[in-house]
Design an enzyme around this catalytic site. Structure first.
Site, PDB file in Angstrom:
ATOM      1  CD  GLU A  76     -47.812-109.000 -49.576  1.00  0.00           C
ATOM      2  OE1 GLU A  76     -48.809-108.715 -50.269  1.00  0.00           O
ATOM      3  OE2 GLU A  76     -46.652-108.915 -50.011  1.00  0.00           O
ATOM      4  CG  ASP A  77     -50.120-106.307 -42.839  1.00  0.00           C
ATOM      5  OD1 ASP A  77     -50.975-106.973 -43.464  1.00  0.00           O
ATOM      6  OD2 ASP A  77     -49.485-106.750 -41.883  1.00  0.00           O
TER       7      ASP A  77
END
Length: 716
Positions: A76-77
């Site tokens: 997700e980063d």
């Protein structure tokens, strides 16, 4: 807060020889990726993947799945790629983490469709590896455990999604403990007052019933030891949301939820289950229609157990569940109980057959391209009793199948329900009788001039909507009663030479309120309208005022009316003060008998209900609706009474008891007889008696029968 050492120790407890080098590597990688990140509550973000992974150890997952738990958020980063994961942790772990990545960047038509598509893709991804869903469920469980850190809007959204999708999936996979915790945590945040009320009432009932459960357990354990069967026996309390759903579904009170507390018997092998069932039914009489054999015919999620309800030694109904240790593990852990990867072998053949329903279902889901079709498929297979719809803003709302736009309106807000004039479903006007379908987007049309209709009670399906509609009509009735009471007082005061407005302005009603123990003038007006307080008594209670003396003709007229009412006897044997020709019925909770002290309770639409003054129910009821009643001096009416007889288990003793009852000129309307584990006879009789003295005569007569141990009256 969970530490990595806690996870490592848990792994060694169920996989003693496991190589945890890859797991430690995943922990270090997650710590580096999430460094400096904080959760909503201000604690380091790493605490979340650690907590998720600890939940996975409770499910006894393998090393790749635990690595997936630690790494489930790293993609997700946008600083970590699948290729990086693949190079560090191998193809298996990389596929698990990729399958868990969210679909927030999907470009779809509406927010509600994005939600549906997210759920669909989660299940499609799961079709390649069931561990993906188990990690996702663990992720959701940790999130709902920390809902208090979110805003109210966020809490509501997460809780609704949890009840709509995640808890039913946990149930379909057979992971009972996870389903129960997901439901209770979501329920606690969606309906905090209802949750607290049920929690308190359940705790009270459990405390009251614990001794009876312990007694059943002790007796059963002793008899099983005699039979040479080793068993683990414990009590089981139904979880709060399950109780709430059952109360709504059956439109009943908590007191009628008979499986609230149950005895659970766990035996070593399958063959012992039916042996234990035989012992149970030999000890206590089974309740007809309450036996379920989920071993011969398992539930859809492969739950296996025997359920029976018996009349225990105290005369109360007790549910008993019997299962083997293997069945118990499956009941608590579900699919996870059969999930142990060995390198890349996946399910073994036995487990593949056992959970082939899951493979078939996931294959079907993968073929569905439209989100609406997906939700229909999910609904029919996972939670067929519910329907899930969306607000125009895309919020998920859960309703029972068959619910209408009116049900939906009252779930949104009470005032929205009160002023509902129509509804749009998927942009089209529909009638209020329309049955909502999965995935419908509902918009409620309102008008300030609209109010509930009595016909709505025939349309709505949810207890919540029905309760709110009835509450509105009760308030309307109170308002009308106040208007009627005011008209009665004004008219009566004018005849007596008084002015209602002046008395109200001067505060003269304060003395009246104090005398009749009322809180407000509105309470007084309703009491007058309901006929609870005669106007003459109010006039007499006014300070500094006396009603004018009546002349002879008025006294003669009033006396004539009084004589007519005295001569006209009540068909129920009860006379209600100040209210002639009123419908009378007797409360089942206390079954008052002629001769007992009684009080009337005004039941809207059903006349007056007669309670014994000692009845706990009437003490909890609204005192404003009490009314004075009295028994007729003489009556030939018979009343039903119940007695409980404990006796020796002797041949012919029942005939002797019946004869003793008949000798008191009493008819037996109904009788239930059984034998306790202590080899005593236990009988409940319904007898038709004239009054309390007559019942006492019956009790004394039965007590004289040789072999009778005790006789007592049952009031409910």
């Amino acid at each position: 807060m969970v530490r990595y050492q806690d996870i490592q120790e848990a792994v060694k407890s169920y996989m003693p020889g496991a190589d945890t080098a890859l797991l430690r590597k995943a922990y270090v990688f997650a710590a580096m990726t999430h460094k400096g990140q904080l959760r909503k509550g201000g604690i380091p973000y790493l605490s979340h993947p650690l907590a998720v992974t600890k939940i996975l150890t409770d499910l006894k997952m393998d090393i790749p799945a635990l690595c997936g738990g630690l790494l489930h958020d790293v993609l997700e980063d946008n600083t970590v790629s699948e290729e990086t994961l693949r190079s560090f942790f191998g193809e298996e772990v990389a596929q698990l983490v990729a399958g868990l990545s969210r679909t927030a960047r999907l470009s779809l038509q509406s927010k509600s469709e994005r939600k549906l598509e997210s759920y669909r893709k989660m299940l499609v991804a799961m079709s390649g590896d069931v561990r993906i869903l188990l990690i996702r469920l663990a992720d959701r469980l940790d999130n709902v455990r920390s809902l208090q850190d979110l805003t109210e809007e966020q809490r509501t959204r997460v809780a609704q999604e949890t009840l709509a999708v995640y808890a039913p999936l946990a149930n379909r996979l057979g992971i009972y403990w996870m389903r129960a915790e997901l439901e209770d945590l979501a329920f606690q945040h969606l309906k905090p007052e209802t949750y607290t009320e049920i929690q308190n009432r359940v705790d009270e009932r459990v405390e009251a019933k614990t001794r009876g459960i312990e007694q059943v357990s002790e007796i059963l354990r002793s008899h099983l030891e005699t039979e040479g069967i080793t068993a683990e026996i414990s009590g089981r309390v139904k979880h709060y949301y399950s109780i709430y759903r059952k109360m709504l579904r059956q439109e009943t009170d908590l007191d009628q939820v008979y499986d609230l507390l149950a005895v659970r018997v766990i035996v070593p092998e399958y063959k012992h289950c039916y042996q234990v069932l035989g012992v149970i039914h030999a000890l206590w009489a089974p309740v007809p229609g309450r036996f379920k054999d989920y071993i011969a015919k398992p539930k859809g999620n492969q739950y296996r157990s025997l359920h029976t309800t018996v009349i225990g030694p105290t005369g109360d109904a007790v549910e008993i569940q019997v299962r083997s240790r293997e069945m118990h593990l499956e009941a608590e852990q579900g699919v996870a109980a059969h999930w142990m990867y060995k390198e890349k072998a996946g399910f073994d053949k036995k487990d593949e057959e056992k959970f082939q329903w899951l493979r078939r279902y996931l294959s079907t889901v993968q073929e569905l391209s439209r989100s609406k079709d997906f939700l229909d498929a999910v609904q029919l297979d996972l939670f067929p009793e519910e329907v899930y719809v969306f607000t125009p803003k895309g919020e998920v709302r859960e309703l029972i199948r068959g619910a209408t736009p009116i049900d939906f309106a009252f779930q949104i807000h009470t005032e929205v329900g009160h002023h509902c004039t129509g509804a749009k479903v998927n942009g089209k006007i529909v009638p209020l009788r329309y049955e909502l379908q999965n995935g419908d987007i509902i918009e409620i049309l309102t008008s300030k001039g609209q109010t509930p209709k009595k016909d709505w009670l025939k349309i709505v399906k949810t207890a919540e909507a029905r309760s709110k509609i009835r509450s509105w009509f009760r308030q309307e009735e109170r308002d009308r009663a106040e208007v009627l009471g005011k008209e009665i007082l004004e008219k009566s005061f004018r005849k007596a030479g008084f002015q209602y407005a002046k008395l109200l302005q001067d505060g003269d009603f304060k003395a009246v309120l104090k005398k009749f123990q009322l809180r407000s003038t509105e309470d007084l007006l309703r009491a007058v309208a309901y006929g609870k307080i005669p106007v003459s008594q109010i006039i007499e209670s006014l300070p500094g005022n006396r009603a004018p003396e009546k002349d002879g003709k008025e006294w003669e007229k009033d006396l004539g009316k009084l004589m007519e009412r005295v001569e006209k006897r009540s068909e129920s044997g009860v006379r209600v003060r100040g209210v002639p020709d009123v419908l009378i019925r007797f409360a089942r909770c206390c079954n008052p008998l002629h001769g007992e002290e009684i009080v009337g309770f005004i039941t809207r639409g059903r006349g007056v209900t007669i309670h014994a003054t000692s009845c706990p129910k009437i003490r909890e009821a609204d005192p404003q609706r009490w009314i004075e009643v009295q028994w007729e001096a003489e009556t030939a009416i018979l009343h039903k009474a119940k007695i409980r007889v404990v006796s020796q288990d002797w041949p012919g003793l029942l005939a002797g008891i019946s004869k003793a009852i008949a000798e008191t000129d009493v008819n037996i309307a109904n009788a239930k007889v059984w034998t306790t584990e202590a080899h005593q006879g236990l009988a409940h009789f319904e007898v038709m008696v004239k009054n309390l003295d007559h019942l006492n005569l019956v009790i004394r007569s039965v007590e004289k029968v040789k072999g009778v141990i005790s006789v007592e009256r049952l009031v409910h």
